[in-house]
Write a protein that holds these residues in place. Structure first.
Motif, short mmCIF file in Angstrom:
data_model
loop_
_atom_site.label_atom_id
_atom_site.label_comp_id
_atom_site.label_asym_id
_atom_site.label_seq_id
_atom_site.Cartn_x
_atom_site.Cartn_y
_atom_site.Cartn_z
N GLU A 1 0.81 -1.22 0.00
CA GLU A 1 0.00 0.00 0.00
C GLU A 1 0.84 1.27 0.00
O GLU A 1 0.58 2.21 -0.74
N GLU A 2 1.89 1.31 0.84
CA GLU A 2 2.66 2.55 0.98
C GLU A 2 3.85 2.62 0.02
O GLU A 2 4.08 3.62 -0.65
N ALA A 3 4.61 1.54 -0.04
CA ALA A 3 5.80 1.50 -0.90
C ALA A 3 6.23 0.05 -1.05
O ALA A 3 5.91 -0.81 -0.23
N GLY A 4 6.97 -0.21 -2.12
CA GLY A 4 7.51 -1.55 -2.29
C GLY A 4 6.48 -2.56 -2.76
O GLY A 4 5.40 -2.21 -3.26
N ILE A 5 6.80 -3.84 -2.60
CA ILE A 5 5.94 -4.93 -3.08
C ILE A 5 5.76 -5.99 -2.01
O ILE A 5 6.63 -6.20 -1.17
N LYS A 6 4.61 -6.63 -2.05
CA LYS A 6 4.37 -7.78 -1.17
C LYS A 6 5.04 -9.02 -1.74
O LYS A 6 5.62 -9.82 -1.02
N SER A 7 4.93 -9.17 -3.07
CA SER A 7 5.51 -10.35 -3.72
C SER A 7 5.68 -10.10 -5.21
O SER A 7 5.08 -9.18 -5.77
N THR A 8 6.49 -10.93 -5.82
CA THR A 8 6.67 -10.88 -7.27
C THR A 8 7.18 -12.23 -7.75
O THR A 8 7.82 -12.97 -6.99
#
Length: 380
Positions: free
Chosen positions: A179-186
């Motif tokens: 939600e704020e920055a970055g990624i949960k997964s890829t």
């Protein structure tokens, strides 16, 4: 980094150094089996010349990539052999003419050849059952909140930059943004021969220590991300998946900040209920294509899970504990000092920015050697 078998070469005189490198190259040539490689090249060239091959684009790409890889390998070995032969002549010329510039040129070429032979030797260690495959890489943010999500995205960039440096094509299958920055997964695939054998040592937990850019009090933060590397499945692979054990969800693809990138519910998430393995794909335009890609990823993950379980049984029979090698992996410290260090191999670098920009070959090579020596292959 220096290669262990070639470490002592630096202490020899030039003639002995060349002899030692020539001996190492001969052992590489024996393992590579240039005659067999040349026969396979001729067969693949015939296949590539058949117009019917391109009726199946996926098969055509496999053939052309394999052909390019074999031609590159044979060419590289032959070029290094010729350079070694030429180097002896260059040293003789420097000695006969008492020319320091020519001697310096020869010394530089010798050092370059030492590195090139070492790199070539590393590749001969990739002899596992799936090492020749392309690699499916998955990254998940773990403990550390927003910093962990940012860290997962930094790792994604590191591996994509590494692939770019080597000219390896990549394709991102799925990215779940935080939600704020970055990624949960890829999840993404590295489309190069031996990508799995090269990268599989990267599997495990990666730990980052730094001053958090998201903390207004500039406190030090430790965050974690998990990296999973599995071989891409091929048509010949056989892994039974009961469709009754799958839960298939469809949803709308989205980009950073929740911005919609697709107005239909085309993204697909597949959950294998007995194991909890989850795969998702959102990069294709249709739900059918995304489902097919996610199913292929599921087969890859379950095949690798099966391989690791079989390896764990073998290790247990041997009384070994190497099956857990992937848990603790590498530490990246950006504060209060700069260092990247492998937990297993001890490989280390103070060039943290270079590492995060994809300069990870020394770590990758050290992991290849470590895995080879701990999985029954011994040091070649």
């Amino acid at each position: 980094m220096r290669h262990p078998r070639l470490e002592h070469v630096a202490d020899l005189d030039p003639a002995d150094k060349i002899k030692e490198l020539s001996s190492t190259l001969a052992s590489v040539e024996a393992v590579v089996d240039l005659d067999a490689k040349q026969r396979e090249i001729e067969e693949l060239r015939e296949q590539a010349a058949d117009p019917e091959l391109w009726n199946d684009p996926d098969q055509a790409q496999q053939v052309t990539r394999r052909l390019a890889h074999l031609e590159s390998t044979v060419s590289k070995v032959g070029t290094i052999r010729r350079r070694l032969d030429d180097l002896s002549v260059l040293y003789e010329l420097a000695a006969s003419e008492d020319d320091p510039d020519t001697r310096a040129e020869a010394d530089n070429e010798l050092e370059t050849l030492r590195s090139d032979v070492g790199d070539l030797e590393i590749r001969t260690l990739l002899s596992g059952p799936y090492d020749e495959r392309e690699a499916l890489v998955s990254i998940n943010s773990q403990a550390g909140g927003i910093d962990a999500a940012d860290w997962a995205q930094m790792l994604q960039r590191m591996y994509l930059r590494w692939a770019e440096r080597h000219g390896y094509p990549t394709q991102i299958y799925e990215t779940s943004y935080a939600e704020e920055a970055g990624i949960k997964s890829t999840s993404f695939v590295v489309k190069a021969p031996f990508a799995y054998g090269t990268l599989r040592g990267e599997h495990g937990t990666h730990r980052l220590v730094r001053i958090s850019p998201f903390d207004n009090q500039n406190r030090r933060q430790t965050s974690f991300a998990g990296v999973d590397v599995v071989p891409v499945v091929e048509q010949s692979d056989h892994i039974e998946i009961d469709e009754n054990e799958l839960r298939i969800d469809v949803y709308r693809s989205s980009g950073p900040g929740g911005q919609s990138v697709n107005t239909t519910d085309s993204a697909v998430r597949i959950t294998h209920l007995p194991t909890g393995v989850v795969t998702t794909c959102q990069n294709e335009k249709s739900q059918i294509q995304n489902k097919a890609t996610a199913m292929g990823m599921m087969q890859a993950k379950l095949l690798e899970r099966k391989r690791r379980e079989e390896q764990a049984e073998i290790d247990e029979l041997r009384g070994e504990t190497f099956s857990s090698w992937g848990t603790q992996m590498r530490n990246y410290v950006l504060h209060p000092y700069q260092s990247v260090k492998d937990v297993r191999t001890g490989a280390e670098s103070g060039n943290t920015q270079g590492v995060l920009d994809g300069e990870i070959d020394s770590f990758v090579d050290a992991e290849i050697r470590w895995l080879r020596s701990h999985e029954g292959g011994g040091e070649s």
